[in-house]
Design an enzyme around this catalytic site. Structure first.
Site, PDB file in Angstrom:
ATOM      1  N   LYS A 173     -55.819  46.168   0.848  1.00 58.76           N
ATOM      2  CA  LYS A 173     -55.570  45.166   1.536  1.00 58.76           C
ATOM      3  C   LYS A 173     -54.054  45.070   1.787  1.00 58.76           C
ATOM      4  O   LYS A 173     -53.183  44.957   0.802  1.00 58.76           O
ATOM      5  CB  LYS A 173     -55.766  43.709   0.803  1.00 58.76           C
ATOM      6  CG  LYS A 173     -55.676  42.518   1.381  1.00 58.76           C
ATOM      7  CD  LYS A 173     -55.432  41.145   0.546  1.00 58.76           C
ATOM      8  CE  LYS A 173     -54.054  40.730   0.406  1.00 58.76           C
ATOM      9  NZ  LYS A 173     -53.258  40.460   1.809  1.00 58.76           N
ATOM     10  N   GLY A 226     -45.860  44.628  -4.921  1.00 59.58           N
ATOM     11  CA  GLY A 226     -45.410  43.129  -4.444  1.00 59.58           C
ATOM     12  C   GLY A 226     -44.577  42.273  -5.612  1.00 59.58           C
ATOM     13  O   GLY A 226     -43.830  43.091  -6.152  1.00 59.58           O
ATOM     14  N   THR A 228     -43.073  39.883  -8.538  1.00 54.01           N
ATOM     15  CA  THR A 228     -43.353  39.698  -9.925  1.00 54.01           C
ATOM     16  C   THR A 228     -44.265  38.842 -10.333  1.00 54.01           C
ATOM     17  O   THR A 228     -45.145  38.848 -11.074  1.00 54.01           O
ATOM     18  CB  THR A 228     -42.207  39.761 -10.583  1.00 54.01           C
ATOM     19  OG1 THR A 228     -41.338  40.745 -10.314  1.00 54.01           O
ATOM     20  CG2 THR A 228     -42.136  39.511 -12.070  1.00 54.01           C
ATOM     21  N   THR A 230     -46.818  37.338  -8.331  1.00 51.62           N
ATOM     22  CA  THR A 230     -48.080  37.881  -7.990  1.00 51.62           C
ATOM     23  C   THR A 230     -48.582  39.141  -9.038  1.00 51.62           C
ATOM     24  O   THR A 230     -49.696  38.993  -9.302  1.00 51.62           O
ATOM     25  CB  THR A 230     -48.075  38.411  -6.541  1.00 51.62           C
ATOM     26  OG1 THR A 230     -47.537  37.525  -5.648  1.00 51.62           O
ATOM     27  CG2 THR A 230     -49.594  38.508  -6.100  1.00 51.62           C
ATOM     28  N   GLU A 248     -45.875  47.713  -9.015  1.00 53.12           N
ATOM     29  CA  GLU A 248     -44.410  48.011  -8.357  1.00 53.12           C
ATOM     30  C   GLU A 248     -44.186  46.733  -8.013  1.00 53.12           C
ATOM     31  O   GLU A 248     -44.502  45.966  -7.066  1.00 53.12           O
ATOM     32  CB  GLU A 248     -44.608  48.719  -7.100  1.00 53.12           C
ATOM     33  CG  GLU A 248     -45.337  49.994  -7.271  1.00 53.12           C
ATOM     34  CD  GLU A 248     -44.288  50.965  -8.183  1.00 53.12           C
ATOM     35  OE1 GLU A 248     -43.257  50.834  -8.524  1.00 53.12           O
ATOM     36  OE2 GLU A 248     -44.883  52.451  -8.384  1.00 53.12           O
ATOM     37  N   CYS A 282     -37.366  46.626  -1.483  1.00 50.50           N
ATOM     38  CA  CYS A 282     -37.237  46.133  -2.996  1.00 50.50           C
ATOM     39  C   CYS A 282     -36.026  46.814  -3.698  1.00 50.50           C
ATOM     40  O   CYS A 282     -35.608  46.518  -4.806  1.00 50.50           O
ATOM     41  CB  CYS A 282     -38.379  46.630  -3.771  1.00 50.50           C
ATOM     42  SG  CYS A 282     -38.694  48.404  -3.307  1.00 50.50           S
ATOM     43  N   GLU A 384     -34.646  37.333  -7.315  1.00 54.28           N
ATOM     44  CA  GLU A 384     -34.786  37.968  -6.447  1.00 54.28           C
ATOM     45  C   GLU A 384     -34.802  37.132  -5.134  1.00 54.28           C
ATOM     46  O   GLU A 384     -35.652  36.247  -4.828  1.00 54.28           O
ATOM     47  CB  GLU A 384     -36.062  38.776  -6.306  1.00 54.28           C
ATOM     48  CG  GLU A 384     -36.170  39.890  -5.148  1.00 54.28           C
ATOM     49  CD  GLU A 384     -37.450  40.600  -5.140  1.00 54.28           C
ATOM     50  OE1 GLU A 384     -38.527  40.026  -5.439  1.00 54.28           O
ATOM     51  OE2 GLU A 384     -37.452  41.809  -5.045  1.00 54.28           O
TER      52      GLU A 384
HETATM   53  P1  NDP Z   1     -46.483  39.333  -2.677  1.00 55.62           P
HETATM   54  O1  NDP Z   1     -46.470  39.644  -4.216  1.00 55.62           O
HETATM   55  O2  NDP Z   1     -46.610  37.950  -2.144  1.00 55.62           O
HETATM   56  O3  NDP Z   1     -47.812  39.876  -2.121  1.00 55.62           O
HETATM   57  C1  NDP Z   1     -47.962  41.384  -2.132  1.00 55.62           C
HETATM   58  C2  NDP Z   1     -49.554  41.616  -1.738  1.00 55.62           C
HETATM   59  O4  NDP Z   1     -50.344  40.835  -2.619  1.00 55.62           O
HETATM   60  C3  NDP Z   1     -49.813  41.090  -0.424  1.00 55.62           C
HETATM   61  O5  NDP Z   1     -50.773  41.927   0.118  1.00 55.62           O
HETATM   62  C4  NDP Z   1     -50.481  39.741  -0.782  1.00 55.62           C
HETATM   63  O6  NDP Z   1     -51.322  39.379   0.141  1.00 55.62           O
HETATM   64  C5  NDP Z   1     -51.253  39.907  -2.151  1.00 55.62           C
HETATM   65  N1  NDP Z   1     -51.470  39.034  -2.913  1.00 55.62           N
HETATM   66  C6  NDP Z   1     -51.032  37.833  -2.971  1.00 55.62           C
HETATM   67  N2  NDP Z   1     -51.670  37.064  -4.196  1.00 55.62           N
HETATM   68  C7  NDP Z   1     -52.571  37.926  -4.663  1.00 55.62           C
HETATM   69  C8  NDP Z   1     -53.447  37.647  -5.696  1.00 55.62           C
HETATM   70  N3  NDP Z   1     -53.586  36.710  -6.453  1.00 55.62           N
HETATM   71  N4  NDP Z   1     -54.284  38.758  -6.110  1.00 55.62           N
HETATM   72  C9  NDP Z   1     -54.158  39.985  -5.452  1.00 55.62           C
HETATM   73  N5  NDP Z   1     -53.452  40.033  -4.347  1.00 55.62           N
HETATM   74  C10 NDP Z   1     -52.431  39.129  -3.815  1.00 55.62           C
HETATM   75  O7  NDP Z   1     -45.223  40.290  -2.130  1.00 55.62           O
HETATM   76  P2  NDP Z   1     -44.688  40.334  -0.834  1.00 55.62           P
HETATM   77  O8  NDP Z   1     -45.612  40.669   0.230  1.00 55.62           O
HETATM   78  O9  NDP Z   1     -43.742  38.821  -0.626  1.00 55.62           O
HETATM   79  O10 NDP Z   1     -43.663  41.415  -0.988  1.00 55.62           O
HETATM   80  C11 NDP Z   1     -42.282  41.221  -1.467  1.00 55.62           C
HETATM   81  C12 NDP Z   1     -42.277  41.632  -2.640  1.00 55.62           C
HETATM   82  O11 NDP Z   1     -42.711  42.887  -3.060  1.00 55.62           O
HETATM   83  C13 NDP Z   1     -40.566  41.450  -3.316  1.00 55.62           C
HETATM   84  O12 NDP Z   1     -40.715  40.904  -4.668  1.00 55.62           O
HETATM   85  C14 NDP Z   1     -40.269  42.982  -3.349  1.00 55.62           C
HETATM   86  O13 NDP Z   1     -39.623  43.243  -4.343  1.00 55.62           O
HETATM   87  C15 NDP Z   1     -41.544  43.728  -3.885  1.00 55.62           C
HETATM   88  N6  NDP Z   1     -41.709  45.098  -3.743  1.00 55.62           N
HETATM   89  C16 NDP Z   1     -41.696  45.911  -4.743  1.00 55.62           C
HETATM   90  C17 NDP Z   1     -41.665  47.396  -4.277  1.00 55.62           C
HETATM   91  C18 NDP Z   1     -41.536  48.276  -5.426  1.00 55.62           C
HETATM   92  O14 NDP Z   1     -41.761  49.469  -5.082  1.00 55.62           O
HETATM   93  N7  NDP Z   1     -41.188  48.045  -6.578  1.00 55.62           N
HETATM   94  C19 NDP Z   1     -41.410  48.106  -3.004  1.00 55.62           C
HETATM   95  C20 NDP Z   1     -41.643  46.933  -2.028  1.00 55.62           C
HETATM   96  C21 NDP Z   1     -41.561  45.635  -2.323  1.00 55.62           C
HETATM   97  P3  NDP Z   1     -50.781  38.261   1.182  1.00 55.62           P
HETATM   98  O15 NDP Z   1     -49.240  38.568   1.914  1.00 55.62           O
HETATM   99  O16 NDP Z   1     -51.874  38.040   2.034  1.00 55.62           O
HETATM  100  O17 NDP Z   1     -50.329  36.936   0.161  1.00 55.62           O
END
Ligand code: NDP
Length: 480
Positions: A173, A226, A228, A230, A248, A282, A384
């Site tokens: 997804k 994504g 922290t 989530t 991650e 990130c 963040e």
């Molecule tokens: P989110 O945590 O909001 O979303 C990440 C993914 O998880 C999306 O596809 C989202 O779907 C999905 N999601 C949301 N809720 C759920 C759930 N309950 N169960 C399963 N999946 C879920 O992150 P962002 O998309 O806003 O990305 C930004 C974040 O990602 C920042 O905190 C950044 O630091 C982090 N990041 C970390 C990296 C690393 O390698 N450590 C690299 C890049 C980013 P939907 O979008 O539809 O809500």
């Protein structure tokens, strides 16, 4: 208007509900395509397809599996321009950044793991005169891959590639905010002859589709990138089901600048590490710590160059920064700038929403922002922000710099600028970060472990280890 379709069992299909969500081009603030608003039922069909495809894919000779994945990499290279354009329109990033970084790294992900799958070896351990142990590693089965919006195809393929190369099948997804490159990718998978069901992509909301993937009893392993918050929800769901987890998560990365640094390189790279992709990486350094004797000089030059950065239409080659990914995210970033003011911060430059003209008049643009005068423990320096906002603070000693750098709950990456080799190593060993760059930033070697410490994640793996995550070890002990 273009409709994105789910990729399930080798075919592009509409969501079972027939409902769609708006996909907004953030540079224009306008809907430009529709994506499936999928639900549990679509996830169920996708998991069934992945289960059915698993035995054949897992048993496929590795040369054949690698050839298909390499073909996908070739097709990404062929379609680089189209994919870069889609990534830029979906996410708001400058087209030239997508062309130079996101898409080439997506193809490199596929190529690296395709070829890695041809070099896997097994281990044996001799118990002198008594027995031989040999260890086999088999793919875990159906895995769930959930990726964010900031580097859409790059991070999507970083999950998919090791999983498929290890012989797993996947239900993935992408973020609802940036689905277009995954859709184009699914067409390339079909063209490359990826067997039906090996990869399934279901679009929709995180709380609905993402959660359904994490909860599904037939999905044994979850790879998530994504935020922290989530990540915590996912861990809470997956842990009682004893699923394998790789998380991650977010970061609040320090960029430590010692007075003996190569000043020109430190300033130039710090501009990139602060504002690339509008600060929506990130690994961006969002807290710049500068040794006091260099502080004024660094601050003056850094602010001057920040003011010179061109924020503009992402499709314009001159733009250094494009739009933030969504209106909601822009508001969040702006609210942190207001918070910084209430915490006593001085806005040295930027600090506001930018109104562009022409087609971007309604886009979500924020001027690159530099803030000084804050202490380490205020919320602006702890949480963040994930936008074009950095703070600059002075430090007096090496110990103080290390203390400041480690003073958050995150531990993703850190950057150190110094010409003193011993200090560079000494400091890097004391930083609680998963990746440390010395006199550089964002260099990537896929053979190294990647990921964060503390609340920046668990499951730091790289190279073959990243493929190993998608396998299960079994030891056989043979009496001799
Ligand atoms: P989110 O945590 O909001 O979303 C990440 C993914 O998880 C999306 O596809 C989202 O779907 C999905 N999601 C949301 N809720 C759920 C759930 N309950 N169960 C399963 N999946 C879920 O992150 P962002 O998309 O806003 O990305 C930004 C974040 O990602 C920042 O905190 C950044 O630091 C982090 N990041 C970390 C990296 C690393 O390698 N450590 C690299 C890049 C980013 P939907 O979008 O539809 O809500």
């Amino acid at each position: 208007m273009q409709q994105i379709l789910n990729y399930v069992n080798g075919r592009l299909v509409a969501p079972i509900s027939s409902s769609y969500l708006d996909n907004i081009n953030p540079a224009e603030g306008k809907v430009y395509s529709l994506l499936p608003d999928s639900d549990l039922r679509d996830v169920e069909v996708a998991v069934k397809a992945a289960e059915a495809a698993f035995p054949l894919w897992a048993a496929m000779p590795f040369e054949k599996r690698a050839a298909i994945l390499l073909k996908i990499a070739d097709l990404i290279d062929r379609d680089l321009e189209k994919l870069a354009w889609a990534e830029s329109v979906d996410q708001g990033k400058p087209l030239k950044l997508a062309r130079a970084v996101d898409i080439p790294r997506a193809s490199a992900n596929m190529r690296f793991y395709a070829t890695a799958s041809m070099h896997v070896s097994s281990e044996s351990h001799l118990m002198e005169g008594e027995a031989i142990n040999y260890t086999t590693r088999t793919p875990v089965g159906v895995v769930g891959c959930i990726s964010p919006w900031n580097l859409p195809l790059y991070l999507f393929t970083w999950k998919i590639a090791p999983a498929l190369a290890a012989g797993c099948t996947a239900v993935a997804k992408p973020s609802e905010l940036t689905p277009m490159t995954a859709f184009l990718f699914s067409k390339l998978c079909i063209e490359a002859g990826l067997p039906a069901g090996v990869l399934n992509i279901v679009y929709g909301l995180g709380g609905k589709v993402g959660q359904a993937i994490v909860e599904h009893p037939k999905v044994s392993t979850i790879s998530f990138t994504g935020g922290t918050v989530t990540g915590k929800t996912i861990a809470a769901t997956a842990a009682p089901m004893f699923k394998k987890l790789s998380l991650e998560l977010g970061g609040k990365n320090p960029n430590i600048i010692f007075a003996d640094c190569d000043f020109e390189q430190a300033v130039a790279t710090s501009i990139s590490s602060s504002f690339s992709n509008q600060g929506e990486i990130c690994l961006c350094g969002s807290r710049i710590l500068v040794e006091r004797s260099l502080y004024d000089r660094f601050k003056t030059e850094f602010v001057k160059r920040t003011r010179e950065l061109v924020v503009g239409d992402p499709l314009d080659e001159k733009s250094k920064l494009g739009a933030l990914v969504s209106e909601g995210h822009m508001k969040k970033v702006l609210s942190y700038i207001e918070l910084a003011k209430t915490e006593g911060g001085k806005i040295e430059c930027g600090g506001e929403q930018l109104k562009l003209s022409g087609r971007c008049v309604d886009g979500y643009f924020v001027s690159p922002t530099v803030i000084t005068g804050l202490n380490q423990l205020c919320r602006t320096n702890q949480e963040e922000i994930f936008g074009p906002v950095v703070t600059i603070m002075p430090f007096d000693t090496e110990e103080e710099a290390i203390g400041f750098a480690n003073a958050t709950t995150y531990g993703l990456s850190a950057t150190i600028w110094t010409e003193n080799l011993k200090r560079a190593h000494r400091v890097s060993h004391q930083l609680k970060s998963g990746i440390i760059w010395i006199n550089c930033w964002l260099l990537r070697d896929l053979r190294t472990p990647f990921g964060g410490m503390k609340q920046s994640g668990v499951g730091r793996e790289g190279g073959w280890e990243a493929m190993k995550f998608f396998t299960e070890a079994k030891n056989v002990c043979v009496k001799i």
